[in-house]
Design an enzyme around this catalytic site. Sequence first.
Site, PDB file in Angstrom:
ATOM      1  NE  ARG A  73      -7.682  -7.781   0.305  1.00 55.45           N
ATOM      2  CZ  ARG A  73      -7.139  -6.990  -0.623  1.00 55.45           C
ATOM      3  NH1 ARG A  73      -6.090  -6.259  -0.335  1.00 55.45           N
ATOM      4  NH2 ARG A  73      -7.647  -6.945  -1.837  1.00 55.45           N
TER       5      ARG A  73
ATOM      6  CE  LYS B 168      -4.408  -1.815   1.360  1.00 52.73           C
ATOM      7  NZ  LYS B 168      -5.468  -1.941   2.361  1.00 52.73           N
TER       8      LYS B 168
HETATM    9  C1  YH5 Z   1      -8.009  -4.234   3.010  1.00 48.93           C
HETATM   10  O1  YH5 Z   1      -7.097  -3.597   3.539  1.00 48.93           O
HETATM   11  N1  YH5 Z   1      -7.636  -3.565   0.568  1.00 48.93           N
HETATM   12  S1  YH5 Z   1      -8.009  -3.319  -2.110  1.00 48.93           S
HETATM   13  C2  YH5 Z   1      -3.501   0.382  -3.133  1.00 48.93           C
HETATM   14  C3  YH5 Z   1      -2.181  -0.058  -3.155  1.00 48.93           C
HETATM   15  C4  YH5 Z   1      -1.906  -1.355  -2.730  1.00 48.93           C
HETATM   16  C5  YH5 Z   1      -2.922  -2.184  -2.344  1.00 48.93           C
HETATM   17  C6  YH5 Z   1      -1.363   1.882  -4.190  1.00 48.93           C
HETATM   18  N2  YH5 Z   1      -9.358  -4.709  -0.242  1.00 48.93           N
HETATM   19  C7  YH5 Z   1      -8.256  -4.202   1.599  1.00 48.93           C
HETATM   20  O2  YH5 Z   1      -5.053  -3.821  -1.622  1.00 48.93           O
HETATM   21  N3  YH5 Z   1     -10.137  -5.677   1.859  1.00 48.93           N
HETATM   22  C8  YH5 Z   1      -8.341  -3.890  -0.520  1.00 48.93           C
HETATM   23  O3  YH5 Z   1      -1.130   0.693  -3.549  1.00 48.93           O
HETATM   24  C9  YH5 Z   1      -9.316  -4.925   1.093  1.00 48.93           C
HETATM   25  N4  YH5 Z   1      -8.867  -4.992   3.743  1.00 48.93           N
HETATM   26  C10 YH5 Z   1      -9.889  -5.704   3.185  1.00 48.93           C
HETATM   27  N5  YH5 Z   1     -10.682  -6.421   3.986  1.00 48.93           N
HETATM   28  C11 YH5 Z   1      -6.689  -2.124  -1.907  1.00 48.93           C
HETATM   29  C12 YH5 Z   1      -5.311  -2.685  -1.938  1.00 48.93           C
HETATM   30  C13 YH5 Z   1      -4.241  -1.749  -2.349  1.00 48.93           C
HETATM   31  C14 YH5 Z   1      -4.519  -0.464  -2.745  1.00 48.93           C
END
Ligand code: YH5
Length: 260
Positions: free
Chosen positions: A238, A203
């Site tokens: 996750r 993230k």
């Molecule tokens: C979460 O924390 N996150 S989708 C932006 C990024 C990297 C990763 C710019 N769904 C979660 O993974 N569901 C997502 O870099 C989720 N908890 C739960 N339960 C976003 C994501 C991400 C976004």
Amino acid sequence: MGIINVTPDSFHDGGLYALPEMAVTQGRRLLEEGADILDVGGESTRPGAAPVLESVESERVIPVVRALAGRGAVVSIDSRHPSVIVAALKAGARIVNDITGLNDREMRRIVRESGAYAVIMHMQGEPGDMQDAPHYDDCLGEVHDWLAARVALCEAEGIARERIAIDPGIGFGKSLDHNLALLKGLRKFCEIGCPLLLGVSRKSFIAHLCGGIPSQERLPGSLAAALWGATQGAQILRVHDVAETAQALRVWQAASGMAP
Ligand code: YH5
């Protein structure tokens, strides 16, 4: 929990797994690498990402859910849309991962009547605008109280507390300081009495701490954040990089004397 993005615009996979067959291949690999749960999603929640029609989202994710659940995997469905959730549960998904925290009464009814498990995640705002100007007086306290209240609401409506995991929603309507306050105070969420899920993998907060590195270079920071989460009581991580996270956890658990 291994992440499977069935989205052509996925930030990390670069569309490589857009095709359902490739997503299934990815899922099988994540299982071999040690994932206990596969989280299948077909809509990007990146700020500015184009919204997808529910029918398109279903076309993407349902074959993947069916194939992986058919192989015995525990599948969670990452969607905000009741129609997609219903189809995914029919196709064998057992966990509803709704980033809007079961905000919709219809979604809570679906979870109650299906007997599925659910992840309740905190988000301030909507994916399109959540990062514009996130504001809290006390981020840790407010997110904690919101999750506790939402679990209580679900329980009052007939969803057993035992079926719910909670998640502070790192990056969902949070500045760097907010994310760090949540990570620092993570233990507080254990008081709610539900399993704690943490999503930190690759993230943006990692980039904000490390000179703006792109997502492909965020694995070391992701592992550090995941291990920190595990020490603070997160039971479900996750992650994109299952093998690497499993290795890090194994070594940490052996060294600390924690049971594997
Ligand atoms: C979460 O924390 N996150 S989708 C932006 C990024 C990297 C990763 C710019 N769904 C979660 O993974 N569901 C997502 O870099 C989720 N908890 C739960 N339960 C976003 C994501 C991400 C976004």
